[in-house]
Design a protein around this motif. Structure first.
Motif, PDB file in Angstrom:
ATOM      1  N   CYS A  80      -4.625   1.394  -4.893  1.00  0.00           N
ATOM      2  CA  CYS A  80      -5.939   0.758  -4.797  1.00  0.00           C
ATOM      3  C   CYS A  80      -6.539   0.559  -6.180  1.00  0.00           C
ATOM      4  O   CYS A  80      -6.286   1.352  -7.074  1.00  0.00           O
ATOM      5  CB  CYS A  80      -6.901   1.668  -4.026  1.00  0.00           C
ATOM      6  SG  CYS A  80      -7.007   1.262  -2.307  1.00  0.00           S
ATOM      7  N   PHE A 127       0.853  -1.182   0.000  1.00  0.00           N
ATOM      8  CA  PHE A 127       0.000   0.000   0.000  1.00  0.00           C
ATOM      9  C   PHE A 127       0.894   1.239   0.000  1.00  0.00           C
ATOM     10  O   PHE A 127       2.119   1.137   0.111  1.00  0.00           O
ATOM     11  CB  PHE A 127      -0.918  -0.015   1.226  1.00  0.00           C
ATOM     12  CG  PHE A 127      -2.045  -0.998   1.095  1.00  0.00           C
ATOM     13  CD1 PHE A 127      -3.204  -0.642   0.431  1.00  0.00           C
ATOM     14  CD2 PHE A 127      -1.937  -2.281   1.609  1.00  0.00           C
ATOM     15  CE1 PHE A 127      -4.249  -1.553   0.287  1.00  0.00           C
ATOM     16  CE2 PHE A 127      -2.970  -3.193   1.470  1.00  0.00           C
ATOM     17  CZ  PHE A 127      -4.129  -2.819   0.813  1.00  0.00           C
ATOM     18  N   ASN A 159      -2.525   2.142   5.995  1.00  0.00           N
ATOM     19  CA  ASN A 159      -2.782   0.853   5.341  1.00  0.00           C
ATOM     20  C   ASN A 159      -1.574  -0.078   5.419  1.00  0.00           C
ATOM     21  O   ASN A 159      -1.720  -1.303   5.515  1.00  0.00           O
ATOM     22  CB  ASN A 159      -3.212   1.065   3.882  1.00  0.00           C
ATOM     23  CG  ASN A 159      -4.666   1.494   3.784  1.00  0.00           C
ATOM     24  OD1 ASN A 159      -5.454   1.235   4.689  1.00  0.00           O
ATOM     25  ND2 ASN A 159      -5.020   2.168   2.707  1.00  0.00           N
ATOM     26  N   THR A 162      -0.079   4.261   1.869  1.00  0.00           N
ATOM     27  CA  THR A 162      -0.330   5.178   2.987  1.00  0.00           C
ATOM     28  C   THR A 162       0.108   4.492   4.270  1.00  0.00           C
ATOM     29  O   THR A 162       0.019   3.254   4.395  1.00  0.00           O
ATOM     30  CB  THR A 162      -1.836   5.512   3.125  1.00  0.00           C
ATOM     31  OG1 THR A 162      -2.578   4.292   3.121  1.00  0.00           O
ATOM     32  CG2 THR A 162      -2.326   6.407   2.006  1.00  0.00           C
ATOM     33  N   ASN A 183       6.295   3.791  -2.502  1.00  0.00           N
ATOM     34  CA  ASN A 183       5.484   2.914  -1.650  1.00  0.00           C
ATOM     35  C   ASN A 183       6.364   1.846  -0.989  1.00  0.00           C
ATOM     36  O   ASN A 183       6.246   1.579   0.206  1.00  0.00           O
ATOM     37  CB  ASN A 183       4.388   2.205  -2.455  1.00  0.00           C
ATOM     38  CG  ASN A 183       3.376   3.166  -3.052  1.00  0.00           C
ATOM     39  OD1 ASN A 183       3.393   4.355  -2.755  1.00  0.00           O
ATOM     40  ND2 ASN A 183       2.513   2.652  -3.900  1.00  0.00           N
ATOM     41  N   GLN A 210     -11.369   4.749   1.402  1.00  0.00           N
ATOM     42  CA  GLN A 210     -10.790   4.208   2.639  1.00  0.00           C
ATOM     43  C   GLN A 210     -11.905   3.931   3.632  1.00  0.00           C
ATOM     44  O   GLN A 210     -12.966   4.563   3.581  1.00  0.00           O
ATOM     45  CB  GLN A 210      -9.812   5.204   3.260  1.00  0.00           C
ATOM     46  CG  GLN A 210      -8.643   5.541   2.380  1.00  0.00           C
ATOM     47  CD  GLN A 210      -7.839   4.315   2.006  1.00  0.00           C
ATOM     48  OE1 GLN A 210      -7.634   3.411   2.815  1.00  0.00           O
ATOM     49  NE2 GLN A 210      -7.431   4.265   0.751  1.00  0.00           N
ATOM     50  N   GLU A 228      -5.306   6.846  -1.170  1.00  0.00           N
ATOM     51  CA  GLU A 228      -4.398   5.680  -1.202  1.00  0.00           C
ATOM     52  C   GLU A 228      -3.970   5.463  -2.657  1.00  0.00           C
ATOM     53  O   GLU A 228      -4.815   5.158  -3.506  1.00  0.00           O
ATOM     54  CB  GLU A 228      -5.145   4.467  -0.647  1.00  0.00           C
ATOM     55  CG  GLU A 228      -4.522   3.114  -0.890  1.00  0.00           C
ATOM     56  CD  GLU A 228      -3.111   2.968  -0.343  1.00  0.00           C
ATOM     57  OE1 GLU A 228      -2.958   2.965   0.883  1.00  0.00           O
ATOM     58  OE2 GLU A 228      -2.161   2.887  -1.151  1.00  0.00           O
ATOM     59  N   ILE A 282      -7.810  10.384   3.064  1.00  0.00           N
ATOM     60  CA  ILE A 282      -6.595   9.549   3.034  1.00  0.00           C
ATOM     61  C   ILE A 282      -6.451   8.945   1.636  1.00  0.00           C
ATOM     62  O   ILE A 282      -6.711   7.745   1.449  1.00  0.00           O
ATOM     63  CB  ILE A 282      -6.682   8.383   4.055  1.00  0.00           C
ATOM     64  CG1 ILE A 282      -7.489   8.761   5.304  1.00  0.00           C
ATOM     65  CG2 ILE A 282      -5.314   7.867   4.445  1.00  0.00           C
ATOM     66  CD1 ILE A 282      -7.866   7.558   6.152  1.00  0.00           C
TER      67      ILE A 282
END
Ligand SMILES: Cc1cc2nc3c(=O)[nH]c(=O)nc-3n(C[C@H](O)[C@H](O)[C@H](O)COP(=O)(O)OP(=O)(O)OC[C@H]3O[C@@H](n4cnc5c(N)ncnc54)[C@H](O)[C@@H]3O)c2cc1C
Length: 384
Positions: A383, A55, A60, A57, A107, A319, A380, A378
């Motif tokens: 995703c 992920f 996560n 963030t 990431n 999220q 992400e 948030i």
């Protein structure tokens, strides 16, 4: 059915069952779980059940790394004799542009520095070594974590449900919640479609895509809508795909199950309407066939044996919404979009801690419903 409970959990998906188990495990045993259909009949059982550290963030990444560790010992911890079919052959995220690859690198750095995840960024040659069947046209690299993979979502849910029952939780399937009783600003009970009333000071909304309907029962507007996503399954083939593969560019993901069949998914959010339709379509069959034979041309003559559809529960930032609300005793665990199955173990534990009035092991306050008032969304980047 019991007519009083310390906590009523609405929804028998992976989240509801995990919450019920973790409550009972910490001594809150008079828990009643109500499921309008059968266990795992919602998004849980319709999921591709991929699990990944990958992920972008902090929240996560912390949640997923902890959840994967829990999955690794889950059957033992829950004394579940069937196992959960955890396959850790890795999860490969394909990059088709340099900017996508740069994002994957960022990431991976975050995953490795926060949770020592062991995520790597692969060259095209390295990709081919792991998945020789993959068409490399247009590929510039990938992100890969070998401890990622997939599980059986029915077994994970059943394992939690069985363990919860042994600890004293009452699970009622085919039992729909039609109303929640409040007095002033607090929850006092739940009403089922059969007319039973359960008095309780605490209700958890783990109703997935139906979460907004449950919210209305206590006068709360939960920004959540259902979005259909479809899946297709091929005849079983000799094992050739060791890892789960995803392309954000094409909206595709695929895996080979322990039984040998390929499970293929393609999202089409632009053409989906926001309703509860879970019908399968021809258009999806054609779309998947085109996209998957692009990724793996050798699949051209493989037979399709079945398809199904399920619903994502989508929020404005895709999220989840977790924790307390303005109504005392009314808790939320909804909005998991397309990545909630893998987080069921950890989030069930954290929610049980919140309900018990404890400080959760991982701070989930960023996922509170209040973020839609403050604008602290948030986004992400990893995703579908
Ligand atoms: C096609 C598809 C692919 C996916 N792939 C992945 C993936 O690879 N990895 C991943 O981590 N996640 C994936 N997901 C997402 C994942 O399935 C969900 O995020 C997760 O299962 C949510 O679990 P849940 O327990 O919150 O909700 P659900 O499983 O939807 O459970 C909610 C339950 O509440 C019940 N309910 C609703 N209203 C009421 C009521 N009034 N009374 C009583 N019961 C009620 C429903 O019947 C349902 O069983 C996918 C989802 C889909 C649809």
């Amino acid at each position: 059915m019991r007519n009083t409970a310390d906590v009523v959990v609405i929804g028998g998906g992976v989240h509801g069952c995990s919450i019920a188990y973790h409550l009972a495990q910490k001594g809150i045993k008079n828990v009643v779980l109500l499921e309008k259909n059968y266990l795992a009949s919602g998004g849980t059982g319709r999921s591709a059940a991929g699990i990944r550290h990958q992920f972008g963030t902090e929240i996560n990444i912390r949640l997923s790394a902890t959840s994967i560790k829990m999955m690794e010992n889950l059957a033992g911890e829950l004394d579940y004799p069937h196992g959960i079919d955890l396959m850790q052959g890795g999860y490969m995220m394909l990059a088709y542009t340099e900017s996508q690859l740069d994002q994957f690198k960022k990431n991976a750095e975050m995953q490795n520095s926060l949770m020592n995840a062991g995520t790597k960024v692969l060259s095209v040659d390295e990709i081919v070594r792991i998945t020789p069947a993959l068409n490399t046209e247009g590929l510039v690299g990938a992100s890969f974590n070998k401890r990622d993979g997939h599980v059986d979502p029915f077994h994970v849910t059943q394992a939690y449900a069985d363990a919860a029952k042994r600890l004293g939780v009452e699970i009622n399937t085919r039992t729909e919640v039609v109303d929640i009783i409040t007095e002033g600003n607090r929850v006092t009970g739940v009403v089922t479609g059969k007319g039973e009333v359960i008095s309780t000071p605490a209700v958890v909304n783990a109703a997935g895509p139906h979460g907004a309907i449950i919210g209305k029962m206590v006068g709360i507007d939960i920004p959540l809508y259902p979005e259909r996503h479809q899946i297709l399954v091929t005849e079983p083939l000799e094992m050739f795909l060791p890892c789960m593969v995803i392309s954000f560019t094409h909206g595709t993901y695929f895996k080979q199950t322990p039984h040998g069949s390929l499970l293929l998914g393609v999202g089409d959010p632009e053409h989906e309407v926001k309703d509860f339709n879970q019908e399968s379509t021809w258009q999806f069959l054609e779309d998947v066939a085109r996209k998957i034979t692009y990724h793996m041309p050798a699949l051209k003559n493989v037979r399709i044996v079945r398809q199904w559809a399920g619903l994502y529960d989508i929020t404005p930032d895709s999220q989840a919404i977790l924790g307390k609300t303005d109504i005392e005793g009314f808790y939320l665990d909804v909005g998991w979009s397309g990545h909630g199955l893998q987080l069921g173990p950890v989030v069930g534990k954290l929610m049980a801690q919140v309900i018990a009035g404890e400080k959760p092991d991982i701070d989930i306050s960023v996922m509170s419903i209040d973020r839609f008032k403050t604008g602290a969304l948030i986004p992400e980047p990893a995703c579908v």
